[in-house]
Design a protein around this motif. Structure first.
Motif, PDB file in Angstrom:
ATOM      1  N   MET A  86     -56.425  78.341  49.695  1.00  0.00           N
ATOM      2  CA  MET A  86     -55.238  79.180  49.754  1.00  0.00           C
ATOM      3  C   MET A  86     -54.371  78.810  50.948  1.00  0.00           C
ATOM      4  O   MET A  86     -54.869  78.281  51.936  1.00  0.00           O
ATOM      5  CB  MET A  86     -55.624  80.659  49.790  1.00  0.00           C
ATOM      6  N   PRO A  87     -53.048  79.091  50.830  1.00  0.00           N
ATOM      7  CA  PRO A  87     -52.156  78.823  51.966  1.00  0.00           C
ATOM      8  C   PRO A  87     -52.607  79.593  53.204  1.00  0.00           C
ATOM      9  O   PRO A  87     -53.172  80.685  53.098  1.00  0.00           O
ATOM     10  CB  PRO A  87     -50.794  79.324  51.489  1.00  0.00           C
ATOM     11  N   LEU A  88     -52.358  79.029  54.372  1.00  0.00           N
ATOM     12  CA  LEU A  88     -52.842  79.588  55.626  1.00  0.00           C
ATOM     13  C   LEU A  88     -52.429  81.036  55.817  1.00  0.00           C
ATOM     14  O   LEU A  88     -53.246  81.867  56.209  1.00  0.00           O
ATOM     15  CB  LEU A  88     -52.367  78.741  56.803  1.00  0.00           C
ATOM     16  N   HIS A  89     -51.172  81.378  55.532  1.00  0.00           N
ATOM     17  CA  HIS A  89     -50.735  82.753  55.772  1.00  0.00           C
ATOM     18  C   HIS A  89     -51.491  83.746  54.886  1.00  0.00           C
ATOM     19  O   HIS A  89     -51.793  84.851  55.305  1.00  0.00           O
ATOM     20  CB  HIS A  89     -49.216  82.893  55.615  1.00  0.00           C
ATOM     21  N   LEU A  90     -51.841  83.339  53.661  1.00  0.00           N
ATOM     22  CA  LEU A  90     -52.626  84.223  52.797  1.00  0.00           C
ATOM     23  C   LEU A  90     -54.075  84.298  53.257  1.00  0.00           C
ATOM     24  O   LEU A  90     -54.714  85.339  53.162  1.00  0.00           O
ATOM     25  CB  LEU A  90     -52.561  83.746  51.346  1.00  0.00           C
ATOM     26  N   PHE A  91     -54.597  83.184  53.771  1.00  0.00           N
ATOM     27  CA  PHE A  91     -55.957  83.168  54.299  1.00  0.00           C
ATOM     28  C   PHE A  91     -56.075  84.141  55.469  1.00  0.00           C
ATOM     29  O   PHE A  91     -57.032  84.898  55.573  1.00  0.00           O
ATOM     30  CB  PHE A  91     -56.341  81.761  54.738  1.00  0.00           C
ATOM     31  N   ILE A  92     -55.082  84.112  56.356  1.00  0.00           N
ATOM     32  CA  ILE A  92     -55.116  84.993  57.528  1.00  0.00           C
ATOM     33  C   ILE A  92     -55.095  86.454  57.103  1.00  0.00           C
ATOM     34  O   ILE A  92     -55.882  87.264  57.595  1.00  0.00           O
ATOM     35  CB  ILE A  92     -53.949  84.663  58.491  1.00  0.00           C
ATOM     36  N   VAL A  93     -54.219  86.802  56.165  1.00  0.00           N
ATOM     37  CA  VAL A  93     -54.148  88.186  55.677  1.00  0.00           C
ATOM     38  C   VAL A  93     -55.477  88.595  55.056  1.00  0.00           C
ATOM     39  O   VAL A  93     -56.009  89.670  55.341  1.00  0.00           O
ATOM     40  CB  VAL A  93     -52.993  88.352  54.655  1.00  0.00           C
ATOM     41  N   ALA A  94     -56.043  87.737  54.218  1.00  0.00           N
ATOM     42  CA  ALA A  94     -57.318  88.057  53.559  1.00  0.00           C
ATOM     43  C   ALA A  94     -58.441  88.180  54.580  1.00  0.00           C
ATOM     44  O   ALA A  94     -59.272  89.090  54.497  1.00  0.00           O
ATOM     45  CB  ALA A  94     -57.657  86.993  52.517  1.00  0.00           C
ATOM     46  N   HIS A  95     -58.473  87.272  55.550  1.00  0.00           N
ATOM     47  CA  HIS A  95     -59.532  87.282  56.561  1.00  0.00           C
ATOM     48  C   HIS A  95     -59.423  88.527  57.439  1.00  0.00           C
ATOM     49  O   HIS A  95     -60.436  89.185  57.722  1.00  0.00           O
ATOM     50  CB  HIS A  95     -59.463  86.009  57.404  1.00  0.00           C
ATOM     51  N   LEU A  96     -58.210  88.872  57.857  1.00  0.00           N
ATOM     52  CA  LEU A  96     -58.032  90.081  58.665  1.00  0.00           C
ATOM     53  C   LEU A  96     -58.416  91.331  57.888  1.00  0.00           C
ATOM     54  O   LEU A  96     -59.031  92.251  58.420  1.00  0.00           O
ATOM     55  CB  LEU A  96     -56.585  90.188  59.162  1.00  0.00           C
ATOM     56  N   SER A  97     -58.063  91.351  56.617  1.00  0.00           N
ATOM     57  CA  SER A  97     -58.427  92.482  55.765  1.00  0.00           C
ATOM     58  C   SER A  97     -59.946  92.630  55.679  1.00  0.00           C
ATOM     59  O   SER A  97     -60.488  93.737  55.796  1.00  0.00           O
ATOM     60  CB  SER A  97     -57.843  92.293  54.367  1.00  0.00           C
ATOM     61  N   ASP A  98     -60.644  91.511  55.504  1.00  0.00           N
ATOM     62  CA  ASP A  98     -62.113  91.544  55.447  1.00  0.00           C
ATOM     63  C   ASP A  98     -62.711  92.026  56.765  1.00  0.00           C
ATOM     64  O   ASP A  98     -63.660  92.812  56.785  1.00  0.00           O
ATOM     65  CB  ASP A  98     -62.677  90.168  55.103  1.00  0.00           C
ATOM     66  N   LEU A  99     -62.161  91.553  57.875  1.00  0.00           N
ATOM     67  CA  LEU A  99     -62.653  91.981  59.192  1.00  0.00           C
ATOM     68  C   LEU A  99     -62.440  93.482  59.392  1.00  0.00           C
ATOM     69  O   LEU A  99     -63.319  94.181  59.896  1.00  0.00           O
ATOM     70  CB  LEU A  99     -61.961  91.203  60.312  1.00  0.00           C
ATOM     71  N   LEU A 100     -61.263  93.961  58.996  1.00  0.00           N
ATOM     72  CA  LEU A 100     -60.984  95.390  59.127  1.00  0.00           C
ATOM     73  C   LEU A 100     -61.974  96.218  58.307  1.00  0.00           C
ATOM     74  O   LEU A 100     -62.498  97.230  58.778  1.00  0.00           O
ATOM     75  CB  LEU A 100     -59.559  95.710  58.676  1.00  0.00           C
ATOM     76  N   LYS A 101     -62.225  95.789  57.084  1.00  0.00           N
ATOM     77  CA  LYS A 101     -63.155  96.512  56.220  1.00  0.00           C
ATOM     78  C   LYS A 101     -64.568  96.511  56.795  1.00  0.00           C
ATOM     79  O   LYS A 101     -65.286  97.492  56.710  1.00  0.00           O
ATOM     80  CB  LYS A 101     -63.158  95.916  54.815  1.00  0.00           C
ATOM     81  N   ARG A 102     -64.937  95.396  57.407  1.00  0.00           N
ATOM     82  CA  ARG A 102     -66.279  95.269  57.946  1.00  0.00           C
ATOM     83  C   ARG A 102     -66.480  96.118  59.203  1.00  0.00           C
ATOM     84  O   ARG A 102     -67.508  96.736  59.386  1.00  0.00           O
ATOM     85  CB  ARG A 102     -66.557  93.791  58.253  1.00  0.00           C
ATOM     86  N   PHE A 103     -65.488  96.101  60.084  1.00  0.00           N
ATOM     87  CA  PHE A 103     -65.658  96.744  61.383  1.00  0.00           C
ATOM     88  C   PHE A 103     -64.963  98.101  61.521  1.00  0.00           C
ATOM     89  O   PHE A 103     -65.191  98.810  62.491  1.00  0.00           O
ATOM     90  CB  PHE A 103     -65.187  95.816  62.503  1.00  0.00           C
ATOM     91  N   CYS A 104     -64.105  98.429  60.590  1.00  0.00           N
ATOM     92  CA  CYS A 104     -63.389  99.715  60.639  1.00  0.00           C
ATOM     93  C   CYS A 104     -63.521 100.384  59.276  1.00  0.00           C
ATOM     94  O   CYS A 104     -62.697 100.162  58.395  1.00  0.00           O
ATOM     95  CB  CYS A 104     -61.924  99.506  60.970  1.00  0.00           C
ATOM     96  N   PRO A 105     -64.541 101.218  59.092  1.00  0.00           N
ATOM     97  CA  PRO A 105     -64.776 101.819  57.775  1.00  0.00           C
ATOM     98  C   PRO A 105     -63.562 102.567  57.215  1.00  0.00           C
ATOM     99  O   PRO A 105     -63.352 102.577  56.013  1.00  0.00           O
ATOM    100  CB  PRO A 105     -65.930 102.786  58.014  1.00  0.00           C
ATOM    101  N   ARG A 106     -62.732 103.163  58.070  1.00  0.00           N
ATOM    102  CA  ARG A 106     -61.556 103.894  57.583  1.00  0.00           C
ATOM    103  C   ARG A 106     -60.516 102.955  56.988  1.00  0.00           C
ATOM    104  O   ARG A 106     -59.645 103.397  56.261  1.00  0.00           O
ATOM    105  CB  ARG A 106     -60.912 104.681  58.722  1.00  0.00           C
ATOM    106  N   ALA A 107     -60.605 101.682  57.285  1.00  0.00           N
ATOM    107  CA  ALA A 107     -59.622 100.720  56.781  1.00  0.00           C
ATOM    108  C   ALA A 107     -59.958 100.263  55.368  1.00  0.00           C
ATOM    109  O   ALA A 107     -59.224  99.494  54.772  1.00  0.00           O
ATOM    110  CB  ALA A 107     -59.547  99.509  57.698  1.00  0.00           C
ATOM    111  N   GLU A 108     -61.040 100.753  54.805  1.00  0.00           N
ATOM    112  CA  GLU A 108     -61.503 100.333  53.476  1.00  0.00           C
ATOM    113  C   GLU A 108     -60.415 100.469  52.419  1.00  0.00           C
ATOM    114  O   GLU A 108     -60.249  99.607  51.574  1.00  0.00           O
ATOM    115  CB  GLU A 108     -62.719 101.178  53.072  1.00  0.00           C
TER     116      GLU A 108
END
Length: 121
Positions: A86-108
């Motif tokens: 995937m393009p870098l900008h989409l990778f960053i959004v997806a990766h940040l989203s995964d990190l938020l879900k993993r470390f911030c349960p309210r961000a689910e």
């Protein structure tokens, strides 16, 4: 990633599939070629015989890449490298989203395209 088995298929059927084309040492004609970027990197690194002991010889390898590309350009090739994934900008959004879900349960249930709200609420 790429297409599973494509490199092996091309290598094993090289004579049937390939057409040799000779280019003069200097040319004013331009021929465009598309290169599988990851296969190019892998093959060139293998051929370079550079050590991998310290995690990669980046300066020496970049000189190899530059040498090959300049040689191709000198004979009139316009080179386009294609990298799968995937393009870098989409990778960053997806990766940040995964990190938020993993470390911030309210961000689910949050929207990954909007910044997270404060967790102090």
């Amino acid at each position: 990633m790429g297409v599973h088995g494509l490199t092996t298929y091309l290598r094993e059927n090289q004579r049937i599939l390939a057409k040799a084309t000779e280019f003069p040492s200097r040319s004013t004609d331009v021929t465009s070629i598309v290169v599988d970027g990851w296969s190019f990197i892998y093959e060139l690194y293998e051929e370079s015989k550079l050590p991998w002991v310290y995690g990669g010889e980046y300066k020496a390898f970049s000189a190899c890449v530059e040498g090959v590309v300049k040689a191709w350009m000198a004979v009139g090739l316009r080179v386009y490298f294609v990298f799968d994934g995937m393009p870098l900008h989409l990778f960053i959004v997806a990766h940040l989203s995964d990190l938020l879900k993993r470390f911030c349960p309210r961000a689910e249930n949050s929207n990954p395209h909007q910044p997270p709200q404060s967790l102090d609420r």
